[in-house]
Design a protein around this motif. Structure first.
Motif, mmCIF file in Angstrom:
data_model
loop_
_atom_site.group_PDB
_atom_site.id
_atom_site.type_symbol
_atom_site.label_atom_id
_atom_site.label_comp_id
_atom_site.label_asym_id
_atom_site.label_seq_id
_atom_site.Cartn_x
_atom_site.Cartn_y
_atom_site.Cartn_z
ATOM 1 N N PHE A 271 -17.158 -90.510 30.928
ATOM 2 C CA PHE A 271 -16.209 -90.925 29.896
ATOM 3 C C PHE A 271 -15.334 -89.718 29.555
ATOM 4 N N GLU A 272 -14.024 -89.863 29.785
ATOM 5 C CA GLU A 272 -13.107 -88.730 29.616
ATOM 6 C C GLU A 272 -12.025 -89.117 28.613
ATOM 7 N N TYR A 273 -11.756 -88.254 27.620
ATOM 8 C CA TYR A 273 -10.762 -88.648 26.626
ATOM 9 C C TYR A 273 -9.911 -87.484 26.163
ATOM 10 N N SER A 274 -8.777 -87.889 25.605
ATOM 11 C CA SER A 274 -7.898 -86.950 24.935
ATOM 12 C C SER A 274 -7.453 -87.634 23.645
ATOM 13 N N LEU A 275 -7.596 -86.937 22.531
ATOM 14 C CA LEU A 275 -7.232 -87.525 21.235
ATOM 15 C C LEU A 275 -6.022 -86.799 20.662
ATOM 16 N N ALA A 276 -4.937 -87.562 20.488
ATOM 17 C CA ALA A 276 -3.701 -86.980 19.948
ATOM 18 C C ALA A 276 -3.707 -87.074 18.433
ATOM 19 N N ASN A 277 -3.513 -85.940 17.799
ATOM 20 C CA ASN A 277 -3.492 -85.888 16.341
ATOM 21 C C ASN A 277 -2.056 -86.145 15.863
ATOM 22 N N THR A 278 -1.688 -87.414 15.789
ATOM 23 C CA THR A 278 -0.311 -87.750 15.418
ATOM 24 C C THR A 278 -0.032 -87.394 13.961
ATOM 25 N N ILE A 348 2.145 -84.738 23.051
ATOM 26 C CA ILE A 348 0.913 -85.408 23.472
ATOM 27 C C ILE A 348 0.586 -85.063 24.919
ATOM 28 N N PHE A 349 1.620 -84.973 25.733
ATOM 29 C CA PHE A 349 1.392 -84.766 27.169
ATOM 30 C C PHE A 349 1.022 -83.324 27.499
ATOM 31 N N THR A 350 1.708 -82.376 26.869
ATOM 32 C CA THR A 350 1.473 -80.983 27.270
ATOM 33 C C THR A 350 1.138 -80.048 26.111
ATOM 34 N N GLY A 351 0.920 -80.600 24.925
ATOM 35 C CA GLY A 351 0.711 -79.764 23.750
ATOM 36 C C GLY A 351 -0.635 -79.064 23.719
ATOM 37 N N LYS A 359 -8.404 -82.035 25.442
ATOM 38 C CA LYS A 359 -7.424 -81.676 26.474
ATOM 39 C C LYS A 359 -6.166 -82.459 26.171
ATOM 40 N N ASN A 360 -5.041 -82.117 26.819
ATOM 41 C CA ASN A 360 -3.854 -82.942 26.600
ATOM 42 C C ASN A 360 -3.764 -84.058 27.660
#
Ligand SMILES: *[C@@H]1O[C@H](CO)[C@@H](O)[C@H](O)[C@H]1NC(C)=O
Ligand SMILES: *[C@@H]1O[C@H](CO)[C@@H](O)[C@H](O)[C@H]1NC(C)=O
Ligand SMILES: *[C@@H]1O[C@H](CO)[C@@H](O)[C@H](O)[C@H]1NC(C)=O
Ligand SMILES: *[C@@H]1O[C@H](CO)[C@@H](O)[C@H](O)[C@H]1NC(C)=O
Ligand SMILES: *[C@@H]1O[C@H](CO)[C@@H](O)[C@H](O)[C@H]1NC(C)=O
Length: 366
Positions: A271-278, A348-351, A359-360
């Motif tokens: 299970f692989e994820y990336s969470l964006a802190n909008t 989100i993509f490269t931050g 990870k991004n």
């Protein structure tokens, strides 16, 4: 003629590459397939097909689309799903499931290019948005629709190639705002309580993500909730100032989502994820708009009344429309402009880790 020929050549070439990739598993670097879930931040036309008040298929929505066509996106042009899809190498989001289903002919070919299930007004909970907007496609139902698509992919590719195909796809999800708005607007929740409500959200979010995992999803790109207390629909009644209790809910939501994802990744293999802190991203824009080329963060570009926050951006209701869309953070009373979505998607993509972790999104793509 030359132009036609080269377009045709490109078309056949890209089909050939796709076939080669799928059929022979030649390691050609291709963009990942996207399956997209959530609310109006990601909806690219789902709600055009249901009986709902949450619609964006009339002017001035889409005013910056080619020919100013309103497509159902809650934006002047591309929305956040489109802008993230662009970062992955597409021109825009894949088509809505309900549109593909209606035009059965292209269905099989299209679903291998990704599907968007997101529905404006929806949330994590089944009942979210229904009082205000009538019908919405809630998250659980979006996942059921994906289950059907998953079955169709197996029909097309066979079980083992289908499993591999889905495991390499990226699952993008942006939801939660409407659950928080509903919570905040319901007086009986004072008794129901914050903790109980967030446990319920976590339980439901957990089980939907787990269902996707069971269906073969492995890579998740999740967006948290932006500072909803700062959108014009809220601030117009507060002298243009943000409403802290709503923003506090968004902060709690981020932590709750993070906990859900940590639990899933500790329990489920691969299970692989990336969470964006909008929340953090939008706060950065609010604190220093000029750094990002914006100069208007209070008023929506389009809408009715104070700060254009008292009503939707509907030409039929005599909404006012600004000309300098790219200067604005907010397009309408709830939603960002195409420009603000573009800025968010790039981060989100490269931050870095202060905005997207562990990870991004670009790091999901391998
Ligand atoms: C997709 O799957 C659904 C349900 O499993 C089925 O009814 C439908 O006919 C399938 N569509 C195609 C085009 O295979
Ligand atoms: C308020 O919340 C309660 C308990 O969650 C629910 O039963 C009721 O339908 C909600 N009311 C409104 C107006 O949303
Ligand atoms: C924002 O900048 C644009 C030029 O890009 C300018 O036309 C506009 O007046 C500015 N608005 C404000 C509120 O400063
Ligand atoms: C919109 O403006 C026109 C012209 O001023 C007016 O006739 C009409 O009643 C207005 N419509 C609404 C919904 O306010
Ligand atoms: C985000 O992704 C890019 C491209 O994969 C990578 O080079 C970069 O280090 C990442 N940024 C951070 C701060 O983690």
């Amino acid at each position: 003629m030359a132009k036609f020929a080269s377009i045709f050549f490109f078309f056949t070439l890209s089909l050939a590459m796709r076939d080669m990739y799928v059929a022979n598993e030649v390691k050609v670097k291709v963009v990942p397939t996207l399956f997209i879930f959530g609310d109006s931040t990601f909806d690219v036309g789902t709600n055009n097909f249901i009986n709902t008040l949450a619609k964006a298929n009339v002017p001035f929505y889409g005013v910056d689309f080619p020919y100013s066509i309103p497509t159902g996106r809650f934006s002047n042009g591309l929305n956040t799903a489109d802008q993230i899809a662009k970062q992955f190498g597409y021109q825009k989001s894949p088509l809505p499931f309900l549109a593909l289903e209606k035009f059965q002919n292209g269905f099989k070919k299209s679903i291998l290019n990704g599907v968007n299930f997101a529905s404006g007004g929806s949330g994590i909970l089944r009942q979210t948005g229904q009082k205000q907007w009538q019908e919405v496609v809630f998250l659980e139902k979006q996942v059921e629709q994906f289950a059907q698509v998953r079955g169709n992919i197996t029909q097309i590719l066979g079980p083992s190639k289908a499993a591999k195909f889905v495991s390499k796809a990226v699952f993008l999800i942006s939801t939660g705002s409407n659950d928080l708005f509903d919570f905040a607007s319901n007086d009986s929740n004072i008794h129901f309580g914050l903790e109980e409500y967030f446990s319920l959200l976590q339980l439901n979010y957990f089980s939907q993500l787990r269902n996707l995992y069971e269906l073969g999803a492995r890579k998740f790109g999740i967006l948290s909730v932006a500072p909803i207390g700062c959108c014009p629909a809220v601030t117009f009644a507060n002298g243009g100032n943000c409403v802290k209790p709503l923003n506090d809910l968004a902060i709690v939501f981020y932590k709750a989502t993070q906990a859900v994802l940590q639990k899933l990744s500790s329990e489920l293999e691969d299970f692989e994820y990336s969470l964006a802190n909008t929340f953090a991203m939008t706060s950065a824009l609010l604190n220093s708009p000029s750094t990002f080329g914006l100069n208007e963060t209070k008023s929506a570009c389009c809408g009715i009344g104070k700060f254009n926050g008292e009503g939707p951006c509907l030409k039929a209701l005599n909404a006012s429309l600004c000309s300098n869309r790219d200067d604005h953070l907010f397009w309408d009373w709830f939603h960002p402009t195409e420009k603000a979505s573009e800025l968010a998607a790039a981060t989100i993509f490269t931050g870095g880790k202060e905005f997207v972790s562990p990870k991004n999104f670009s790091q999901l793509n391998c």
